[in-house]
Design a protein around this motif. Sequence first.
Motif, PDB file in Angstrom:
ATOM      1  N   PRO C 145     -76.904 -49.013  42.073  1.00  0.00           N
ATOM      2  CA  PRO C 145     -76.730 -47.579  42.225  1.00  0.00           C
ATOM      3  C   PRO C 145     -76.703 -47.156  43.689  1.00  0.00           C
ATOM      4  O   PRO C 145     -77.388 -47.727  44.525  1.00  0.00           O
ATOM      5  N   GLY C 146     -75.913 -46.163  43.961  1.00  0.00           N
ATOM      6  CA  GLY C 146     -75.910 -45.587  45.302  1.00  0.00           C
ATOM      7  C   GLY C 146     -77.047 -44.599  45.389  1.00  0.00           C
ATOM      8  O   GLY C 146     -77.878 -44.517  44.497  1.00  0.00           O
ATOM      9  N   PRO C 147     -77.105 -43.833  46.463  1.00  0.00           N
ATOM     10  CA  PRO C 147     -78.165 -42.838  46.579  1.00  0.00           C
ATOM     11  C   PRO C 147     -78.129 -41.896  45.383  1.00  0.00           C
ATOM     12  O   PRO C 147     -77.093 -41.324  45.077  1.00  0.00           O
ATOM     13  N   ALA C 148     -79.259 -41.784  44.712  1.00  0.00           N
ATOM     14  CA  ALA C 148     -79.310 -41.002  43.495  1.00  0.00           C
ATOM     15  C   ALA C 148     -79.319 -39.516  43.825  1.00  0.00           C
ATOM     16  O   ALA C 148     -79.562 -39.130  44.957  1.00  0.00           O
ATOM     17  N   PRO C 149     -79.034 -38.697  42.822  1.00  0.00           N
ATOM     18  CA  PRO C 149     -79.086 -37.256  43.056  1.00  0.00           C
ATOM     19  C   PRO C 149     -80.479 -36.820  43.536  1.00  0.00           C
ATOM     20  O   PRO C 149     -81.469 -37.496  43.294  1.00  0.00           O
ATOM     21  N   ALA C 150     -80.512 -35.697  44.163  1.00  0.00           N
ATOM     22  CA  ALA C 150     -81.774 -35.210  44.714  1.00  0.00           C
ATOM     23  C   ALA C 150     -82.791 -34.973  43.604  1.00  0.00           C
ATOM     24  O   ALA C 150     -82.460 -34.460  42.553  1.00  0.00           O
ATOM     25  N   ALA C 165     -71.756 -34.480  47.283  1.00  0.00           N
ATOM     26  CA  ALA C 165     -71.723 -35.875  46.855  1.00  0.00           C
ATOM     27  C   ALA C 165     -72.430 -36.765  47.854  1.00  0.00           C
ATOM     28  O   ALA C 165     -72.455 -36.489  49.045  1.00  0.00           O
ATOM     29  N   ALA C 166     -72.977 -37.840  47.333  1.00  0.00           N
ATOM     30  CA  ALA C 166     -73.614 -38.810  48.214  1.00  0.00           C
ATOM     31  C   ALA C 166     -72.527 -39.609  48.914  1.00  0.00           C
ATOM     32  O   ALA C 166     -71.595 -40.082  48.298  1.00  0.00           O
ATOM     33  N   ASP C 167     -72.656 -39.754  50.178  1.00  0.00           N
ATOM     34  CA  ASP C 167     -71.618 -40.416  50.973  1.00  0.00           C
ATOM     35  C   ASP C 167     -71.986 -41.871  51.221  1.00  0.00           C
ATOM     36  O   ASP C 167     -71.142 -42.713  51.457  1.00  0.00           O
ATOM     37  N   SER C 168     -73.255 -42.156  51.123  1.00  0.00           N
ATOM     38  CA  SER C 168     -73.814 -43.488  51.414  1.00  0.00           C
ATOM     39  C   SER C 168     -73.244 -44.039  52.705  1.00  0.00           C
ATOM     40  O   SER C 168     -73.070 -43.329  53.666  1.00  0.00           O
TER      41      SER C 168
END
Lengths: 200, 117, 393, 159
Positions: C145-150, C165-168
């Motif tokens: 998983p990428g950075p999860a939602p806040a 959106a998470a940009d990672s």
Amino acid sequence: MSLVNYSTREITSKIVYYGPGRSGKTTNLQYIHAQVPEDRRGRMVSLATETDRTLFFDFLPLDLGSISGFQTRFQLYTVPGQVYYDATRKLVLQGADGVVFVADSQRAQQDENIESFRNLQVNLLEQGVDPRTIPIVLQYNKRDLPDVLSLDEMDDLLNYRDLPRYEARSLAGAGVFDTLRGISEQVLRRLSQRFGRAVE
Amino acid sequence: MSAFTPLLDSVNRVRGVRGSMIVAADDGLIVEADLMIGIAGPAVAALVASLFRRARRSVQAAELGAAAYLQVEADEGLLFAAAPPGLGDLLLVVVAESWVNVGLVRLEAARVAEALA
Amino acid sequence: MSATPTQVRQWSEEVARDPGNLAFLPLAESYREQGRRDAALRLCIRGLERNPENVEAHHLLGVIYAEGGEPVKAFDEWDIALRLSPDHRAARRAIGMLCVERADWPAAVRHLERAVADAPDDAELRSAFDLARTNAAVSAPMARPGPAPASPGSTGSAALAPPPAADSTGGGVGGVGGVGGVGGVGGGTAAGSNVGGSAVSGGSMASADLNRTVDSAPSAAAARGGSTSAAPPAGNAGGSASTDRPMAAGEAGAAAGTAAGAAGGPPRWDSLQDEFAALGAERGVVGAILLDEQGYVIAGEMTVNGRDRAPEVAAVLSGASSEAERAVKHLGMGAWRGILLETPEATVRLAPVADGGMLAVAARREVPTGWVLRLAARARDAAARWLGAGGGP
Amino acid sequence: MRRGDLEEFIGDLKGPVDTFAREAAVRLVLLINGSGQVLAQRGFARALDVMGVAALGAGIHASSRAVAQLLGMPGFKHLHQGGAAGQVFIGPFQTPSEELILITVFGEDSSLGLVQVFYARLVEEVQKLPGWSQARPTTDAAQFERDLEAGLDHFFGAT
């Protein structure tokens, strides 16, 4: 030491995320990058493998806005965790104003945490920095995984100097900003003490 | 002593010439130099090569052919640059007093440029 | 294939003398084969400290970790090896097989697809690939998983509103690329577009020019292929001014005055243009132009292959004046007085004029250089007279 | 406190950096210290992009010096990365206070030779700056402390 530019009224501080491999340092930065509005942050630079093992460092500049008329900026760095990247860790640690030590709470990672924390102290000393005076906060990461050490056990392992410490689940983002606020406060407070001395 | 030394010698023999160099045209760096003391070789090489590149671009834009020879007259001296006809990367750069016999320098420069090709 | 005792002794001597010596690699490998895992591990790590980019060492360390029951660390090492060298087959195969063991099917497919392409005869690899493909197709992908939602609560903050959106790490190394990209629009490009613009609008004037040319200076036109003007009409003045220098307000005003003046008494610009045109009409001369400090054409033409090249030449030459000035200044040679340029086809003379501008005279190569210099001196006098009479900006 | 002296007058660095940019006809210039902190810059659109380049530049410099040490050499005079679209030049130099690093990006309007020539002049000028050991101006500590609290609250939200 933070860089203070009196002519352009800018303060720039360098904060390094330290810790063993896979403890979640890069994930901290990624989360911050994703949450901070674009006008408050720069590009995140990652020298990493395809699955995010940091090869050299990650870097994320942040803009805190104006404090006392000084434009205040943070540069967040991570170091690679693999033991043999010690030379790189020393380079990145150079000139750091504060350190976030990201520990992996899993029981199986005890030795790695101790080893990395020791390595931090050694590298600071080598650069003529007293580990007792530079701002350091601890982040006990991965609290949501099974078989983690209790907070007391973690403290026994790492926190014999009673440093501020934060629980975190950096993948979900929990505790990430608490940690960042904790280190920011310490770094900037130390800076204000320097102003204090200058006034006297 | 390199293969270029005799070439530079022949230019430097002209009265009034203060030194000459073989310079890489694209990056303005010295390949070989024989200069009188007091001449800032790297600066001359870089500045003249840069001027030559711009001159070359301008005559190309005008479809007037490929610049092979450049001469700059200043209050206190002259600068010359000559490139081989095939426009390789090398450039002959000459620094001279303002009273130098320009015609002689041109002749020698043309010979060196040919040898560089 | 095992190393001979002599080889091992030689390697260990080399490594003892210099821990960075690459002999650590075969030595560690031979320790591993002998089952001396700890020694192999230590040797590998020490070697990597000195040679952090040694792909084989990362791969070997991965193998040692994997055999020691530390698949996570093994994965990291192979991952690093692949980053350093994406074509490393052994690391690709190993990481693919490891992904199969961990049931990370999408990653397994990605790695094994490449591994199979590299080694189509490897049956074990092929069956692992088939297995991964089958499973990847049925199971929902469980990628990392990428950075999860806040997560709201303690991390919530007024100043840090969650972005869409998470940009990672997407912006990652792009930072480096940005360096080269920033200045992409250089002087050359800007000049090029400028040139295009002028050429198109200038073209509409061509037919009118040609008629006048034949009327006023037939002999000169014939000598030069009958395509350029010796005495440009007032219409051309307005045309070239508006296309060549669209931005300079003061000059635009001057040009407008010129165009309007054509109806009344002869404006100063006409006399200047006449003098430059006369120079341009000399036998063998390609053209003579006067440029202002910013590289806009003030007067004259330079016709090559039937087209006025003045704007092109001006665009590129605009920097030459300041560059010549910079060169002689830094070399302590005073001010620059002139530049002579020769190509196999042409001789070009450049000289500074009083207000920071420059003139250029170009002639075909058969014209003697001395004659070109004299023409340039005449052009310079004409420009000086015009500037002296208040013709400057 | 090796950098203690530097902070007061880094505004003075702007002049030499601007001159360098103009004379050498380069696109971007960045003057940083060994920790990757920016002392002066020209040509960047965003302050935060500057920091990214600075961090990487400091990393390149530090790692190339490590390479030099491995090879038993004292260090490199400068580093140059060529390219069709643009070239990068990284030059470290000593000042009375600490080592600084110049990073510059240039295209076909300039050349490695030009950059080297004007880099040497920049180094001379910076080393000659009078401010290397002047006293530091002060600011009101209590006010700073108050503003710090407010600033942190603003960034992270009051807790």
